[in-house]
Design a protein around this motif. Sequence first.
Motif, PDB file in Angstrom:
ATOM      1  N   PRO B   2     -17.157-127.338  51.669  1.00 24.66           N
ATOM      2  CA  PRO B   2     -15.994-126.877  51.771  1.00 24.66           C
ATOM      3  C   PRO B   2     -16.053-125.514  52.240  1.00 24.66           C
ATOM      4  CG  PRO B   2     -16.110-127.422  49.661  1.00 24.66           C
ATOM      5  CD  PRO B   2     -17.388-127.816  50.341  1.00 24.66           C
ATOM      6  N   VAL B   3     -15.323-124.895  53.108  1.00 24.66           N
ATOM      7  CA  VAL B   3     -14.907-123.587  53.512  1.00 24.66           C
ATOM      8  C   VAL B   3     -13.668-123.174  53.442  1.00 24.66           C
ATOM      9  CG1 VAL B   3     -15.397-121.705  55.194  1.00 24.66           C
ATOM     10  CG2 VAL B   3     -17.152-123.459  54.814  1.00 24.66           C
ATOM     11  N   ASN B   4     -13.406-121.955  52.511  1.00 28.52           N
ATOM     12  CA  ASN B   4     -12.047-121.532  52.541  1.00 28.52           C
ATOM     13  C   ASN B   4     -11.825-120.568  53.455  1.00 28.52           C
ATOM     14  OD1 ASN B   4      -9.645-119.886  51.715  1.00 28.52           O
ATOM     15  ND2 ASN B   4      -9.780-120.911  49.694  1.00 28.52           N
ATOM     16  N   PRO B   5     -11.141-120.505  54.597  1.00 32.48           N
ATOM     17  CA  PRO B   5     -10.990-119.471  55.594  1.00 32.48           C
ATOM     18  C   PRO B   5     -10.453-118.124  55.047  1.00 32.48           C
ATOM     19  CG  PRO B   5      -9.366-120.962  56.155  1.00 32.48           C
ATOM     20  CD  PRO B   5     -10.401-121.359  54.934  1.00 32.48           C
ATOM     21  N   TYR B   6      -9.784-118.141  53.910  1.00 30.86           N
ATOM     22  CA  TYR B   6      -9.121-117.101  53.480  1.00 30.86           C
ATOM     23  C   TYR B   6     -10.010-116.153  52.370  1.00 30.86           C
ATOM     24  CZ  TYR B   6      -5.369-119.178  55.508  1.00 30.86           C
ATOM     25  OH  TYR B   6      -4.132-119.938  56.511  1.00 30.86           O
ATOM     26  N   ASP B  62      -6.623-114.045  49.181  1.00 31.21           N
ATOM     27  CA  ASP B  62      -5.019-113.496  49.261  1.00 31.21           C
ATOM     28  C   ASP B  62      -4.820-112.208  48.534  1.00 31.21           C
ATOM     29  OD1 ASP B  62      -4.218-115.975  50.430  1.00 31.21           O
ATOM     30  OD2 ASP B  62      -3.645-116.840  48.595  1.00 31.21           O
ATOM     31  N   GLY B  63      -5.956-111.259  48.704  1.00 33.87           N
ATOM     32  CA  GLY B  63      -5.750-109.846  48.077  1.00 33.87           C
ATOM     33  C   GLY B  63      -6.096-109.765  46.616  1.00 33.87           C
ATOM     34  N   GLU B  64      -6.779-110.978  46.069  1.00 38.37           N
ATOM     35  CA  GLU B  64      -6.926-110.986  44.481  1.00 38.37           C
ATOM     36  C   GLU B  64      -8.532-110.925  44.570  1.00 38.37           C
ATOM     37  OE1 GLU B  64      -5.693-113.015  40.425  1.00 38.37           O
ATOM     38  OE2 GLU B  64      -4.643-113.586  42.666  1.00 38.37           O
ATOM     39  N   VAL B  65      -9.053-110.130  43.660  1.00 39.74           N
ATOM     40  CA  VAL B  65     -10.662-110.499  43.449  1.00 39.74           C
ATOM     41  C   VAL B  65     -10.720-111.682  42.565  1.00 39.74           C
ATOM     42  CG1 VAL B  65     -12.465-109.406  42.240  1.00 39.74           C
ATOM     43  CG2 VAL B  65     -10.955-108.080  43.783  1.00 39.74           C
ATOM     44  N   VAL B  66     -11.165-112.697  42.974  1.00 39.76           N
ATOM     45  CA  VAL B  66     -11.517-114.029  42.371  1.00 39.76           C
ATOM     46  C   VAL B  66     -13.069-114.192  41.947  1.00 39.76           C
ATOM     47  CG1 VAL B  66      -9.426-114.868  43.434  1.00 39.76           C
ATOM     48  CG2 VAL B  66     -11.555-115.286  44.409  1.00 39.76           C
ATOM     49  N   GLY B  67     -13.905-113.560  42.210  1.00 39.26           N
ATOM     50  CA  GLY B  67     -15.237-113.665  42.270  1.00 39.26           C
ATOM     51  C   GLY B  67     -16.332-112.373  42.407  1.00 39.26           C
ATOM     52  N   GLY B 100     -15.405-125.095  45.124  1.00 35.60           N
ATOM     53  CA  GLY B 100     -16.425-124.654  46.387  1.00 35.60           C
ATOM     54  C   GLY B 100     -16.392-123.250  46.747  1.00 35.60           C
ATOM     55  N   LEU B 101     -15.647-122.332  46.067  1.00 40.18           N
ATOM     56  CA  LEU B 101     -15.676-121.002  46.310  1.00 40.18           C
ATOM     57  C   LEU B 101     -16.967-120.176  45.879  1.00 40.18           C
ATOM     58  CD1 LEU B 101     -12.231-119.623  45.029  1.00 40.18           C
ATOM     59  CD2 LEU B 101     -12.919-120.562  47.080  1.00 40.18           C
ATOM     60  N   GLY B 102     -17.653-120.673  44.811  1.00 38.41           N
ATOM     61  CA  GLY B 102     -18.966-120.157  44.371  1.00 38.41           C
ATOM     62  C   GLY B 102     -19.982-120.782  45.405  1.00 38.41           C
ATOM     63  N   GLY B 103     -19.938-121.815  46.114  1.00 39.94           N
ATOM     64  CA  GLY B 103     -20.956-122.139  46.944  1.00 39.94           C
ATOM     65  C   GLY B 103     -20.677-121.328  48.359  1.00 39.94           C
ATOM     66  N   GLN B 104     -19.636-120.998  48.633  1.00 44.65           N
ATOM     67  CA  GLN B 104     -19.375-120.190  49.804  1.00 44.65           C
ATOM     68  C   GLN B 104     -19.909-118.713  49.438  1.00 44.65           C
ATOM     69  OE1 GLN B 104     -15.404-121.014  51.086  1.00 44.65           O
ATOM     70  NE2 GLN B 104     -15.159-118.959  52.427  1.00 44.65           N
ATOM     71  N   MET B 105     -19.621-118.200  48.206  1.00 46.88           N
ATOM     72  CA  MET B 105     -19.966-117.059  47.964  1.00 46.88           C
ATOM     73  C   MET B 105     -21.733-117.023  48.077  1.00 46.88           C
ATOM     74  SD  MET B 105     -18.870-114.586  44.597  1.00 46.88           S
ATOM     75  CE  MET B 105     -19.798-115.301  43.394  1.00 46.88           C
TER      76      MET B 105
END
Lengths: 153, 153
Positions: B2-6, B62-67, B100-105
């Motif tokens: 998965p890829v989160n475009p945001y 969305d402008g927030e640091v999440v990782g 999936g955010l970690g994988g994207q990172m």
Amino acid sequence: MPVNPYLTFRVATLEDVPTILALLADDSTSGSQHGEYGEAHRAAFEAIDADPGNELIVAELDGEVVGTMQLTYIPGISRGGALRMQIEAVRIASGLRGGGLGGQMLRWAVERGRTRGCALVQLTTNKARKDAHRFYDSLGFVASHEGYKLALS
Amino acid sequence: MPVNPYLTFRVATLEDVPTILALLADDSTSGSQHGEYGEAHRAAFEAIDADPGNELIVAELDGEVVGTMQLTYIPGISRGGALRMQIEAVRIASGLRGGGLGGQMLRWAVERGRTRGCALVQLTTNKARKDAHRFYDSLGFVASHEGYKLALS
């Protein structure tokens, strides 16, 4: 632990790089990976030498280079903003292994890290190197982590 | 995958450090080790920021640091004079893990390493982090090494 008073340590020069490469090559686990001495090794040496966060070290006995390791100093936010020392590419000449020179070299590295303010020393070693595991265990290192690698080329 | 475009990535600023520290603290394995935000963390940030061999990265949604993660580029004589990328202090906000955010990172980090000419990406992860092992396995990393640590303070 044995101390050889004739073993000395210094920062490597470009002239040491062929010898360092020979030490890296004289190894059954990864010896074939390092290539014939050439421009890429010289460029890597220049990058290390120019970077205050990296030190390429040689151990000398009677004027002969018998060991090597690379020290990297890594600043970080974690552990209270701690500086850590990482040790890579540790080798002792094959004919001299098991005589305490490696322990002396590693203890010297740990003291150098302490002097530079490091809160932690870390390294990884191939899971096939069972002798190395006993060696690092004996020096007080703890095998608390999995070491993951991803080759890109 | 998965890829989160945001989800976007950028180099951290000093203003991000308290948030990065909160991400590091929000962790059951090592969360208590990082300390209250203070001068040592600011000094560590300045050392990282001044060093071309280190990059402190944040992931934003969305402008927030999440990782967050830290990338260190280490030149070396071994592996043909290869540059390696090391990844440390990887965290995704606890409420967003498993999506999936970690994988994207991590894939972003690997591409950044490739662009900078790295031949190898490496990291260590605590042996207690079983979820992390599955995660790195799934990204193609190989747990070929033991990760040794020696605390000096």
